[in-house]
Design a protein around this motif. Structure first.
Motif, mmCIF file in Angstrom:
data_model
loop_
_atom_site.group_PDB
_atom_site.id
_atom_site.type_symbol
_atom_site.label_atom_id
_atom_site.label_comp_id
_atom_site.label_asym_id
_atom_site.label_seq_id
_atom_site.Cartn_x
_atom_site.Cartn_y
_atom_site.Cartn_z
ATOM 1 N N GLY A 96 5.867 4.268 -10.070
ATOM 2 C CA GLY A 96 6.084 2.929 -10.593
ATOM 3 C C GLY A 96 6.673 1.932 -9.621
ATOM 4 O O GLY A 96 7.018 0.814 -10.013
ATOM 5 N N LEU A 97 6.767 2.277 -8.321
ATOM 6 C CA LEU A 97 7.396 1.361 -7.366
ATOM 7 C C LEU A 97 6.585 0.087 -7.176
ATOM 8 O O LEU A 97 7.143 -1.003 -7.031
ATOM 9 C CB LEU A 97 7.595 2.053 -6.015
ATOM 10 N N ALA A 98 5.258 0.210 -7.168
ATOM 11 C CA ALA A 98 4.423 -0.968 -6.939
ATOM 12 C C ALA A 98 4.523 -1.961 -8.093
ATOM 13 O O ALA A 98 4.272 -3.153 -7.912
ATOM 14 C CB ALA A 98 2.968 -0.550 -6.728
ATOM 15 N N GLU A 99 4.899 -1.472 -9.293
ATOM 16 C CA GLU A 99 5.011 -2.358 -10.461
ATOM 17 C C GLU A 99 6.418 -2.925 -10.621
ATOM 18 O O GLU A 99 6.668 -3.729 -11.515
ATOM 19 C CB GLU A 99 4.640 -1.605 -11.743
ATOM 20 N N ARG A 100 7.332 -2.506 -9.761
ATOM 21 C CA ARG A 100 8.711 -2.989 -9.855
ATOM 22 C C ARG A 100 8.762 -4.491 -9.528
ATOM 23 O O ARG A 100 8.050 -4.963 -8.646
ATOM 24 C CB ARG A 100 9.561 -2.210 -8.846
ATOM 25 N N PRO A 101 9.570 -5.275 -10.258
ATOM 26 C CA PRO A 101 9.684 -6.705 -9.939
ATOM 27 C C PRO A 101 10.081 -6.914 -8.478
ATOM 28 O O PRO A 101 10.979 -6.241 -7.977
ATOM 29 C CB PRO A 101 10.798 -7.183 -10.882
ATOM 30 N N GLN A 102 9.379 -7.838 -7.831
ATOM 31 C CA GLN A 102 9.648 -8.098 -6.420
ATOM 32 C C GLN A 102 9.979 -9.569 -6.193
ATOM 33 O O GLN A 102 9.473 -10.453 -6.883
ATOM 34 C CB GLN A 102 8.441 -7.733 -5.561
ATOM 35 N N ILE A 103 10.824 -9.774 -5.208
ATOM 36 C CA ILE A 103 11.116 -11.112 -4.693
ATOM 37 C C ILE A 103 10.840 -11.049 -3.197
ATOM 38 O O ILE A 103 11.332 -10.150 -2.505
ATOM 39 C CB ILE A 103 12.580 -11.503 -4.964
ATOM 40 N N ILE A 104 10.019 -11.967 -2.709
ATOM 41 C CA ILE A 104 9.634 -11.961 -1.295
ATOM 42 C C ILE A 104 10.454 -12.990 -0.537
ATOM 43 O O ILE A 104 10.625 -14.135 -0.989
ATOM 44 C CB ILE A 104 8.137 -12.249 -1.131
ATOM 45 N N GLN B 164 0.824 -1.206 0.000
ATOM 46 C CA GLN B 164 0.000 0.000 0.000
ATOM 47 C C GLN B 164 0.861 1.260 0.000
ATOM 48 O O GLN B 164 0.534 2.250 -0.660
ATOM 49 C CB GLN B 164 -0.931 -0.004 1.219
ATOM 50 N N GLU B 165 1.984 1.212 0.711
ATOM 51 C CA GLU B 165 2.866 2.383 0.737
ATOM 52 C C GLU B 165 3.562 2.587 -0.604
ATOM 53 O O GLU B 165 3.751 3.720 -1.048
ATOM 54 C CB GLU B 165 3.897 2.250 1.865
ATOM 55 N N LEU B 166 3.943 1.502 -1.259
ATOM 56 C CA LEU B 166 4.566 1.618 -2.582
ATOM 57 C C LEU B 166 3.574 2.199 -3.583
ATOM 58 O O LEU B 166 3.924 3.048 -4.406
ATOM 59 C CB LEU B 166 5.052 0.247 -3.062
ATOM 60 N N GLU B 167 2.325 1.753 -3.507
ATOM 61 C CA GLU B 167 1.295 2.260 -4.423
ATOM 62 C C GLU B 167 0.989 3.727 -4.139
ATOM 63 O O GLU B 167 0.802 4.534 -5.063
ATOM 64 C CB GLU B 167 0.029 1.417 -4.295
#
Length: 343
Positions: free
Chosen positions: A269-277, A261-264
């Motif tokens: 474009g942070l929320a669309e950045r590729p993520q690895i959890i 929610q904070e990235l969005e």
């Protein structure tokens, strides 16, 4: 060293030198005519990016930068000396804004990259310039022009390929210290990390990749809560986000949603950045292996991102996680090369 990533400064280019009124006064040269030289150009203010700076600390105590004025013209048609340009060194990753209009003037990302931000004033014309058939002995000259003066805002955005994000105490600092030679402060309380930490992690090929440990985000970070608002800008340049979640938390899924929610809310474009959890601290939780795998599967279905079970302290599961990081970076590089080849 104090980490400063924002500063507001005033820059002033040099004033052009004045032209002068002069006449030739030589023996055996009657009516020598006008011989006043032009003034020299004022020096410009030029920013240059350097590798050995990591902070904007120098700009906290020095707010005004003035280039040298141009020299006054001389007799016998001598032009005044040009003012010396002022070279201002900034860290790589510095964005320069016009503080009054909020317009981006430039973005210095590569070592040695330069950006003129204020042009020096033109030197004034001497009376030699005004010689004409109608005026054989002009007795006037022009003053030099003022150099540009600007109010600038500097913002430093770290240059890292991988940004490690997560809530406070998720184990970000422990992870970057386990993967690299970085030695950030680590303690068992929130907000241990007060500044971003950089660490270089070696690929199997020997190449170094920069990881950034971003201070813990909390709910409302994009609106200024906690420390996240100040440091979210530092993950704008990252290519992959490594989202670390404390598996000992009361609600792992809620923690995941808080960061998303904070990235969005921050945007860019942070929320669309590729993520690895990475579910961290698996050595400290009283869950069976099957339960941990179920939790990882649940997050995988929720996020559509690869999920790994790791322990930064014990070094468990770090290698498979890194392999996925390298794979993601290689895939992004290949996509960029394809786009560039089609242009």
């Amino acid at each position: 060293m104090q980490f400063i990533d924002q500063a507001e400064i005033q820059v002033a280019a040099g004033k052009g030198g004045d032209g002068i009124v002069a006449f030739r006064r030589e023996k055996y040269v009657p009516a020598g005519g006008p011989a006043g030289g032009n003034g020299g150009w004022g020096g410009s203010v030029i920013f240059t990016a350097v590798e050995n700076l990591q902070t904007l600390l120098d700009f906290r105590y020095n707010h005004r930068f003035q280039a040298e004025n141009g020299g006054r013209g001389g007799p016998n048609n001598r032009t005044g000396a040009n003012g010396k340009d002022l070279i201002v060194e900034v860290p790589c990753g510095t964005v320069i804004y016009n503080a009054e209009t909020d317009e981006i003037i430039g973005d210095l990302t590569e070592p040695g990259q330069t950006l003129p931000v204020a042009a020096g004033g033109k030197g004034g014309l001497g009376n030699k310039y005004f010689l004409s058939n109608r005026n054989r002995a002009p007795e006037y000259a022009l003053p030099g022009l003022d150099g540009e003066e600007k109010l600038l805002r500097l913002e430093l955005k770290l240059l890292a390929e991988v940004g490690i994000i997560g809530l406070p105490n998720a184990g970000k600092s422990t992870l970057i210290s386990a993967l690299s030679a970085a030695r950030p402060k680590i303690a068992d309380y929130p907000f241990t990390t007060l500044i971003p930490n950089l660490g270089v992690v070696r690929k199997p090929t020997g190449d170094g990749t920069v990881f950034a440990d971003i201070p813990g985000l909390i709910s409302g970070a994009s609106d200024g809560a906690g420390l996240g608002h100040d440091f979210l800008r530092h993950i704008e340049r990252t290519r992959v986000l490594l989202h670390l979640i404390d598996v000992t938390s009361e609600d792992v899924v809620a923690d995941y949603h808080t960061i998303q929610q904070e990235l969005e809310a921050y945007g860019r474009g942070l929320a669309e950045r590729p993520q690895i959890i990475a579910l961290n601290k698996i050595d400290a939780v009283y869950l069976e292996e099957a339960e941990l795998k179920d939790l990882a599967t649940q997050l995988n279905h929720l996020s559509h991102c690869p999920v790994f079970l790791v322990s930064a302290v014990a070094g468990i599961g770090l290698e498979p996680m890194l392999q996925e990081v390298w794979r993601s970076l290689d895939e992004l590089s290949a996509s960029m090369e394809l786009v560039m080849s089609n242009e």
